[in-house]
Structure formats: C-alpha cells, structure tokens
Motif scaffolding. Structure first.
Motif, PDB file in Angstrom:
ATOM      1  N   ALA A   1      -1.389  -0.219   3.316  1.00 31.52           N
ATOM      2  CA  ALA A   1      -1.837   0.781   3.869  1.00 31.52           C
ATOM      3  C   ALA A   1      -0.690   1.406   4.396  1.00 31.52           C
ATOM      4  N   ASP A   2      -0.981   2.787   4.651  1.00 30.70           N
ATOM      5  CA  ASP A   2      -0.045   4.050   5.212  1.00 30.70           C
ATOM      6  C   ASP A   2      -0.264   3.751   6.972  1.00 30.70           C
ATOM      7  N   THR A   3      -1.602   3.600   7.304  1.00 32.08           N
ATOM      8  CA  THR A   3      -2.141   3.945   8.539  1.00 32.08           C
ATOM      9  C   THR A   3      -3.041   2.284   8.547  1.00 32.08           C
ATOM     10  N   VAL A   4      -3.018   2.062   9.894  1.00 30.98           N
ATOM     11  CA  VAL A   4      -3.630   0.756  10.142  1.00 30.98           C
ATOM     12  C   VAL A   4      -4.642   1.293  11.493  1.00 30.98           C
ATOM     13  N   VAL A   5      -5.724   0.865  11.466  1.00 33.46           N
ATOM     14  CA  VAL A   5      -6.833   0.926  12.289  1.00 33.46           C
ATOM     15  C   VAL A   5      -6.963  -0.364  12.754  1.00 33.46           C
ATOM     16  N   LEU A   6      -6.717  -0.793  14.072  1.00 33.18           N
ATOM     17  CA  LEU A   6      -6.744  -2.239  14.710  1.00 33.18           C
ATOM     18  C   LEU A   6      -8.152  -2.258  15.535  1.00 33.18           C
ATOM     19  N   ALA A   7      -9.380  -2.243  14.855  1.00 30.20           N
ATOM     20  CA  ALA A   7     -10.646  -2.095  15.466  1.00 30.20           C
ATOM     21  C   ALA A   7     -11.067  -3.681  15.883  1.00 30.20           C
ATOM     22  N   ILE A   8     -10.371  -4.106  16.824  1.00 30.52           N
ATOM     23  CA  ILE A   8     -10.491  -5.453  17.394  1.00 30.52           C
ATOM     24  C   ILE A   8     -10.325  -5.440  18.909  1.00 30.52           C
ATOM     25  N   TRP A   9     -10.881  -6.366  19.443  1.00 28.33           N
ATOM     26  CA  TRP A   9     -10.737  -6.667  21.112  1.00 28.33           C
ATOM     27  C   TRP A   9      -9.312  -6.736  21.229  1.00 28.33           C
ATOM     28  N   LEU A  10      -9.071  -6.422  22.429  1.00 19.19           N
ATOM     29  CA  LEU A  10      -7.638  -6.157  23.023  1.00 19.19           C
ATOM     30  C   LEU A  10      -7.345  -7.641  22.884  1.00 19.19           C
TER      31      LEU A  10
ATOM     32  N   ALA B   1      -5.931   1.095   6.405  1.00 19.16           N
ATOM     33  CA  ALA B   1      -6.485  -0.554   6.578  1.00 19.16           C
ATOM     34  C   ALA B   1      -7.261  -0.540   7.780  1.00 19.16           C
ATOM     35  N   ILE B   2      -8.448  -0.978   7.716  1.00 19.69           N
ATOM     36  CA  ILE B   2      -9.346  -1.069   9.153  1.00 19.69           C
ATOM     37  C   ILE B   2      -9.374  -2.456   9.217  1.00 19.69           C
TER      38      ILE B   2
ATOM     39  N   VAL C   1      -9.855   2.981   2.018  1.00 23.17           N
ATOM     40  CA  VAL C   1      -9.736   2.260   2.900  1.00 23.17           C
ATOM     41  C   VAL C   1      -9.784   0.701   2.210  1.00 23.17           C
ATOM     42  N   VAL C   2      -8.942   0.016   3.228  1.00 21.45           N
ATOM     43  CA  VAL C   2      -9.021  -1.504   2.883  1.00 21.45           C
ATOM     44  C   VAL C   2      -9.379  -2.082   4.192  1.00 21.45           C
ATOM     45  N   LEU C   3     -10.348  -3.011   3.905  1.00 18.68           N
ATOM     46  CA  LEU C   3     -11.243  -3.628   5.067  1.00 18.68           C
ATOM     47  C   LEU C   3     -10.660  -5.177   5.249  1.00 18.68           C
ATOM     48  N   ALA C   4     -10.396  -5.627   6.506  1.00 13.22           N
ATOM     49  CA  ALA C   4     -10.300  -6.924   6.743  1.00 13.22           C
ATOM     50  C   ALA C   4     -10.839  -7.484   8.011  1.00 13.22           C
ATOM     51  N   GLY C   5     -11.552  -8.553   7.880  1.00  8.75           N
ATOM     52  CA  GLY C   5     -12.290  -9.104   9.319  1.00  8.75           C
ATOM     53  C   GLY C   5     -12.022 -10.445   9.228  1.00  8.75           C
ATOM     54  N   LYS C   6     -12.593 -11.030  10.392  1.00 11.64           N
ATOM     55  CA  LYS C   6     -12.672 -12.651  10.501  1.00 11.64           C
ATOM     56  C   LYS C   6     -13.515 -13.115   9.268  1.00 11.64           C
ATOM     57  N   SER C   7     -14.290 -12.539   9.070  1.00 11.11           N
ATOM     58  CA  SER C   7     -15.219 -12.830   7.982  1.00 11.11           C
ATOM     59  C   SER C   7     -14.711 -11.970   6.736  1.00 11.11           C
ATOM     60  N   THR C   8     -14.153 -12.952   5.820  1.00  7.32           N
ATOM     61  CA  THR C   8     -13.791 -12.411   4.350  1.00  7.32           C
ATOM     62  C   THR C   8     -15.291 -11.615   3.455  1.00  7.32           C
ATOM     63  N   PRO C   9     -16.385 -12.419   3.787  1.00 14.29           N
ATOM     64  CA  PRO C   9     -17.468 -12.164   2.809  1.00 14.29           C
ATOM     65  C   PRO C   9     -18.129 -10.882   3.796  1.00 14.29           C
ATOM     66  N   ARG C  10     -17.990 -10.670   4.870  1.00 10.14           N
ATOM     67  CA  ARG C  10     -18.697  -9.580   5.777  1.00 10.14           C
ATOM     68  C   ARG C  10     -17.695  -8.166   5.189  1.00 10.14           C
TER      69      ARG C  10
ATOM     70  N   ALA D   1      -9.749  -7.216   1.711  1.00 10.63           N
ATOM     71  CA  ALA D   1      -8.537  -7.926   1.865  1.00 10.63           C
ATOM     72  C   ALA D   1      -8.231  -8.579   2.854  1.00 10.63           C
ATOM     73  N   SER D   2      -7.179  -9.409   3.001  1.00 11.22           N
ATOM     74  CA  SER D   2      -6.793 -10.556   4.213  1.00 11.22           C
ATOM     75  C   SER D   2      -6.037  -9.302   4.941  1.00 11.22           C
ATOM     76  N   ALA D   3      -6.085  -9.768   6.417  1.00 17.40           N
ATOM     77  CA  ALA D   3      -5.552  -8.741   7.150  1.00 17.40           C
ATOM     78  C   ALA D   3      -3.997  -8.395   6.925  1.00 17.40           C
ATOM     79  N   GLN D   4      -3.310  -9.342   6.477  1.00 17.51           N
ATOM     80  CA  GLN D   4      -1.983  -9.107   6.273  1.00 17.51           C
ATOM     81  C   GLN D   4      -1.802  -8.312   4.795  1.00 17.51           C
ATOM     82  N   ASP D   5      -2.641  -8.433   3.879  1.00 24.08           N
ATOM     83  CA  ASP D   5      -2.590  -7.813   2.618  1.00 24.08           C
ATOM     84  C   ASP D   5      -3.141  -6.306   2.819  1.00 24.08           C
ATOM     85  N   ALA D   6      -4.124  -6.304   3.398  1.00 27.98           N
ATOM     86  CA  ALA D   6      -4.574  -4.724   4.138  1.00 27.98           C
ATOM     87  C   ALA D   6      -3.605  -4.046   4.792  1.00 27.98           C
ATOM     88  N   ILE D   7      -3.034  -4.539   5.774  1.00 29.07           N
ATOM     89  CA  ILE D   7      -1.845  -3.786   6.385  1.00 29.07           C
ATOM     90  C   ILE D   7      -0.642  -3.492   5.520  1.00 29.07           C
TER      91      ILE D   7
END
Length: 217
Positions: A59-68, A4-5, A26-35, A50-56
């Motif tokens: 997934a076996d592994t989660v990449v949190l590619a977001i600001w701290l 999940a990213i 990969v399963v992608l989730a972002g602030k913008s579902t269309p993006r 997917a939504s963040a919750q569904d993506a996580i």
C-alpha cells in the motif's frame, strides 16, 4: 494508489466501503482473515484481503483502524514497512469503566494521536483522520446532499494532509483541517470539542466545522 485498511470492524469496514465506492483500491487486513476476505469479496474487484504485513507492504497509505492498545502492539512489529508511508489513525482514547460507561483511556492533555505518532518511524507521514464520527454516523453520512458532512483531520505533515484530503473526498465527505498534531485531541472522543460527540451528536457541514475551529482558537 492503494490504501491498506488494518482492522475491518465498524470504522475500518465503513472506510473500506466508502473508499471503494469512490473508486479507490483497498487491501483489507484484520484479526480474522475470513472476515477480511468476506468484506473484500463483498466490495468487488477494487478490494482484496491480505495479512497485515502484506497489506501494508503493497500500500501507499495505511489506515490503522484498530484500538489504541492494539496499535501499541502492532506498530513496533511492522515499523519497517511503514517507513515513508502515509499513516492514517482514526483511534480514540476510549475505555469502559466497571459500569460500562465510556471513559478516557489516557490522562487529560494526552491524545491518542500523540501516542500513535510517537510509535511510528521518523519518516512516516502521520495524520489523525476518519475517527471524528461515530461508526454509525460515518457509515450513514457519505455523499450527503445538499451539503456534504465534514470530516476533520489533524497533521503537521503536508504529504499526509494532501492524502487525507484526497481520501476523505473519495469517501464522500468534506475534509476540514483542525490543526496539527497538537490539536489531535480536539477531534478525539471522549472530550474533544470537534468530535461528533462534542457537537452533541450533530454531523456538521464544512462551514459549521470551520466556525467551530475558529470559535475555540
């Protein structure tokens, strides 16, 4: 295996493209579902949105590619879903002053890695990775020849280390362990001596990366 990213900006998008090119699901989730859906459609059958919750959750592994700061908000909301999973954190303690200059968002001596790791469930497998190159360099330097570009990672967890190494290789880079969580600050910007900006913008090979680790120990 599915990764999940969460976050489909410059870093998350580059990681997603590289992993799919390396044959990873990969399963992608972002602030913008269309993006997220747009990027998944671009990447083809190995990617979905997917939504963040569904993506996580799937997934076996989660990449949190977001600001701290966003991580501080998100992790408590999804903590039960992160239990037992490998969590990859590319974040850097970056902020901008009134003049638009990059400054540290944390006190000296405190890393984004230590902040993120402390938020996770005790049985999550944390690793700092995929944030040691600027987004443009990360996007442009996968599968470089004749010598691959190095990507540092830092963790105290063996399962997280093995996963990070596999995914870094799948993404087209050479994995180099910088140390444990206590060394995470060395691969963060601003100020980390093993971050790309600590090399004055140079993208280094694994041999150069290991020499730099040894030089500062």
């Amino acid at each position: 295996m599915t990764t999940a990213i969460v976050g489909v900006g410059n870093i998350g998008g580059a990681v997603a493209r590289h992993l799919v090119a390396g044959g990873e699901n990969v399963v992608l989730a972002g602030k913008s579902t269309p993006r997220a859906k747009e990027l998944a459609d671009e990447l083809g059958p190995l990617a979905q949105a997917a939504s963040a919750q569904d993506a996580i959750a799937q997934a076996d592994t989660v990449v949190l590619a977001i600001w701290l700061d966003a991580m501080r908000e998100l992790i408590p909301q999804v903590a039960p879903l992160l239990a037992g999973k490998v969590v990859i954190d590319p974040s850097n303690p970056i902020a901008f002053d009134a003049q638009g200059q990059v400054v540290r968002s944390l006190p000296d001596g405190q890393s984004a890695g230590s902040v993120a790791a402390a938020l996770l469930p005790a049985d999550a497998h944390y690793v700092k990775a995929f944030g040691t190159l600027a987004a443009e360099a990360l996007a442009a330097n996968a599968n470089r020849t004749p010598q691959p570009a190095a990507l540092f990672y830092a963790t105290d967890d063996e399962r997280a280390a093995a996963t990070a190494e596999r995914l870094i290789r799948a993404a087209g880079f050479d994995p180099v362990k910088a140390g444990g969580l206590a060394d995470a600050g060395r691969i963060e910007a601003p100020g980390g001596d093993l971050h790309q900006f600590g090399f004055n913008g140079e993208v280094v090979t694994a041999d150069q990366a290991r020499a730099a680790i040894d030089a500062h120990q």
